[in-house]
Design a protein around this motif. Sequence first.
Motif, PDB file in Angstrom:
ATOM      1  N   UNK A  89       0.849  -1.285  -0.104  1.00 61.16           N
ATOM      2  CA  UNK A  89      -0.129   0.278  -0.012  1.00 61.16           C
ATOM      3  C   UNK A  89       0.813   1.287  -0.051  1.00 61.16           C
ATOM      4  N   UNK A  90       2.070   1.267   0.661  1.00 63.84           N
ATOM      5  CA  UNK A  90       2.823   2.290   0.513  1.00 63.84           C
ATOM      6  C   UNK A  90       3.315   2.396  -0.893  1.00 63.84           C
ATOM      7  N   UNK A  91       3.659   1.376  -1.643  1.00 63.67           N
ATOM      8  CA  UNK A  91       3.881   1.644  -2.935  1.00 63.67           C
ATOM      9  C   UNK A  91       2.796   2.226  -3.840  1.00 63.67           C
ATOM     10  N   UNK A  92       1.686   1.827  -3.507  1.00 67.13           N
ATOM     11  CA  UNK A  92       0.590   2.469  -4.342  1.00 67.13           C
ATOM     12  C   UNK A  92       0.565   3.831  -3.989  1.00 67.13           C
ATOM     13  N   UNK A  93       0.631   4.023  -2.653  1.00 66.34           N
ATOM     14  CA  UNK A  93       0.584   5.756  -2.324  1.00 66.34           C
ATOM     15  C   UNK A  93       1.526   6.463  -2.983  1.00 66.34           C
ATOM     16  N   UNK A  94       2.718   5.735  -3.079  1.00 64.01           N
ATOM     17  CA  UNK A  94       4.033   6.496  -3.843  1.00 64.01           C
ATOM     18  C   UNK A  94       3.527   6.669  -5.452  1.00 64.01           C
ATOM     19  N   UNK A 107      -3.256   9.130  -0.651  1.00 64.02           N
ATOM     20  CA  UNK A 107      -2.383   9.741   0.275  1.00 64.02           C
ATOM     21  C   UNK A 107      -2.677   8.775   1.646  1.00 64.02           C
ATOM     22  N   UNK A 108      -1.824   8.751   2.487  1.00 61.70           N
ATOM     23  CA  UNK A 108      -2.266   8.085   4.000  1.00 61.70           C
ATOM     24  C   UNK A 108      -2.977   6.927   3.845  1.00 61.70           C
ATOM     25  N   UNK A 109      -2.669   6.246   2.932  1.00 58.86           N
ATOM     26  CA  UNK A 109      -3.225   4.876   2.286  1.00 58.86           C
ATOM     27  C   UNK A 109      -3.827   3.906   3.635  1.00 58.86           C
ATOM     28  N   UNK A 110      -2.459   3.883   4.280  1.00 61.22           N
ATOM     29  CA  UNK A 110      -2.588   2.614   5.487  1.00 61.22           C
ATOM     30  C   UNK A 110      -3.569   3.271   6.480  1.00 61.22           C
ATOM     31  N   UNK A 111      -3.544   4.667   6.872  1.00 62.91           N
ATOM     32  CA  UNK A 111      -3.992   5.174   7.748  1.00 62.91           C
ATOM     33  C   UNK A 111      -5.365   5.308   7.685  1.00 62.91           C
ATOM     34  N   UNK A 112      -5.947   5.273   6.367  1.00 65.16           N
ATOM     35  CA  UNK A 112      -7.463   5.663   6.171  1.00 65.16           C
ATOM     36  C   UNK A 112      -8.104   4.383   5.509  1.00 65.16           C
ATOM     37  N   UNK A 113      -7.464   3.204   5.495  1.00 65.86           N
ATOM     38  CA  UNK A 113      -8.013   2.059   4.727  1.00 65.86           C
ATOM     39  C   UNK A 113      -9.321   1.554   5.391  1.00 65.86           C
ATOM     40  N   UNK A 114      -9.349   1.688   6.809  1.00 70.42           N
ATOM     41  CA  UNK A 114     -10.506   1.216   7.473  1.00 70.42           C
ATOM     42  C   UNK A 114     -11.566   2.443   8.042  1.00 70.42           C
ATOM     43  N   UNK A 115     -11.566   3.353   7.175  1.00 67.54           N
ATOM     44  CA  UNK A 115     -12.312   4.594   7.373  1.00 67.54           C
ATOM     45  C   UNK A 115     -13.989   4.259   7.501  1.00 67.54           C
ATOM     46  N   UNK A 116     -14.604   4.493   8.214  1.00 73.83           N
ATOM     47  CA  UNK A 116     -16.163   4.147   7.851  1.00 73.83           C
ATOM     48  C   UNK A 116     -16.599   4.628   6.718  1.00 73.83           C
TER      49      UNK A 116
END
Length: 764
Positions: free
Chosen positions: A584-589, A596-605
């Motif tokens: 996911x970091x690679x996808x973000x880059x 942006x902030x993929x890993x932080x946001x992926x479980x956002x409701x």
Amino acid sequence: MAKKADKAYQYEGPAGGWGSLRSIGKVALREKPQAGTFSTLLHQNKTGGFMCSSCAWAKPAHPHPFEFCENGAKSTIWELTTDRCTPAFFSKHTVTELLEWNDHDLEMQGRLTEPLRYDAGSDRYVACDWNEAFRDIGQRLQAMEPRRTVFYASGKASLEASYLYALFARMYGHNNLPDSSNMCHETTSVGLKKVTGSPVGTCVFEDFEHCDAIFYFGQNPGTCSPRFLHPLQEAAKRGCKIVVFNPIREQGLVRFVNPQNPLQMLSDSPTELAHMYLQLRCGGDIAAILGLCKHILAVDTQRLNDGQPSLLDREFIDRHTRGFEAFAHHASAVPWEDIERESSLDRHDLQAAADIYMRAERVIGVYGMGLTQHVHGSQSIAMLVNLLLLRGNIGRQGAGVSPVRGHSNVQGQRTVGISEKPALVPMDKLEALFAFEPPKEKGMTTVDTCEGVCDGKVRAFIGLGGNFVRAIPDRDRMEPAWRSLDLTVYIATKLNRSHLVHGQASYILPCLARSELDTQASGPQAVSMEDSFSHIYGSMGRRRPASPTLLSEPAIVAGLAKATLPAHPRWKWDDWIADYARIRDLIEQTYPDQFHDFNKRMFQAGGFYRGNPAHEREWKTESGKAEFTTPDVLSALGVGDAPGRFHLITMRSNDQFNTTIYGYDDRLRGLTGSRMILLIHPGDMQQMGLHEGDIVDLVGDAEDGIYRHVDGLTIKPFNIPRGCLGGYYPEMNALVPLWYHDRASKTPAAKGVPVRIRLPANPG
């Protein structure tokens, strides 16, 4: 005395309700799913849970207690079955023998448990270990010209698996990345992008809470996306007018009993959905929408002549669009008799539908493959956009164009690089990140792949999920050609017919299902996917894997890549598989604006929104504006009418998802017991001297010198327009010519196939 005309089948009950629950129960009894399946269903499509692997409908931030539909439940139960398809099964059956089995019985053998290699001497698949499989496949790929291989991706694969798969293909040396999008829905990506600048729909889920009218074309939510019935029900209850254009009267657009509403279930009191239901002929959408626009423009002209304000959003048209005058002139000039003939709809009905559009402040245009899977499907999409642009119904709350995607991550795969078009992929970023020169040559679509197999250009095929050979057109031509391939590799959870149509060397590589626990070096892993509204969701499987030898899709892709590609300091396949967060970091880059902030946001409701310029009225077209376009045809069909010619609509039943057949009940059409049926209007039956129960054959009528046929179809009188026939996909695919596809996208045109009925030798 003349025989009484056969009465047309037409199921009058509602979608949903007790029938839906009984159908789920029937599948559960047969599959005997593992313990914990009900818990999985309770967490399905909810934040922190497991995202359904069937359709791509939204996962709301505030879900229902049971946020799954009939099809989603069947899919989960199907993959969590306790049945196992082990090497012992293949030791009992040759591939030649299994080719005689039907699709349903093949998949009902249960989950695949170990890697399998085709043994030509015994004509059987035999067990092998992962290292053996990866090593042999890698060596064979190394010996091939990369551009002669194809990497197909099913829309079920996660963003993480899809990103690695596309990266592997380009590091190997090609852009041959067809997927289930250009198998089914690529016309949207091409058609919408041309006129709005966005390859996807412009709506978000919340827009359905604010619309005043929904104009609905060629999509059947009762069978294909039942969770869509909830917002449709809420819209109808608050007075939103739903106007449907579809050749077949689908009960999922007529009435609905919500299984999550105890009062409605006990009273069996359905919600009426469609305010108008117009059964146009297949391919008649261009003419029908042009009729709507013609009436709207005529009324607007009269208002202006009377000194009244314009009905059109003139400020929006002037500021945001191009081509209005040419389109308006064309619409005014086309005679009503031509519109009525090509749509098979009455002028007054079209005018009544247009009046609903004019009274509505906010309108959403919804469509599915019934609109797009035609030779001129791209023009059908453009016509729908024309209608919406007239009153500024794109880029504001409660309005927009909303294609319904059929597979759970088919839109997301395109987002992260599964594309045969290099221009759609940030190759410069891939080059900087991984220190290699990506190939610049355009790759193969689904149709290109099939043509390449036929002419020998393609020598190897790897399938990341799916049932490619069963889903493609011209099956009777394609299957013999497929066996000439040097290598076929199928990554799958269950056995299907494609696995039996193999190359000289062939492997079946069994993978984890999305609902199963995926444990790697850093611990349990999550994956992600994108819905039809451009929202991204995390998904965590928790069920015990069907076999301890199964690998995840990302791990299989990495294993193939390591065995094929040279070592490289920046190609860290083991590290990426150890922790999917690194993927996911690679996808973000690679896509920083959207992820942006993929890993932080992926479980956002409710998922996080990756954005859509057209939603903000930013038009990424060549002109920088939304485009009115003038159609050059009135019918989307590629082959016109002729005496004795019919146009076949391929359909899915209520008991299937894509090529997966759960059973033989098509409850919402009142049909059961067989898939080898032919739906026909009673008037056409009478004209041909046919009666219900007669057995007929269908033959292709494309006039290209190729004999295509499907034999042994049982006649069923049905509520379908004159001149149209209905039959099930994928059984009818043998009748679809490979060249019969949308002109802009090459998506096979499976909704208006030219055919003739071959009468039985000894009719009734």
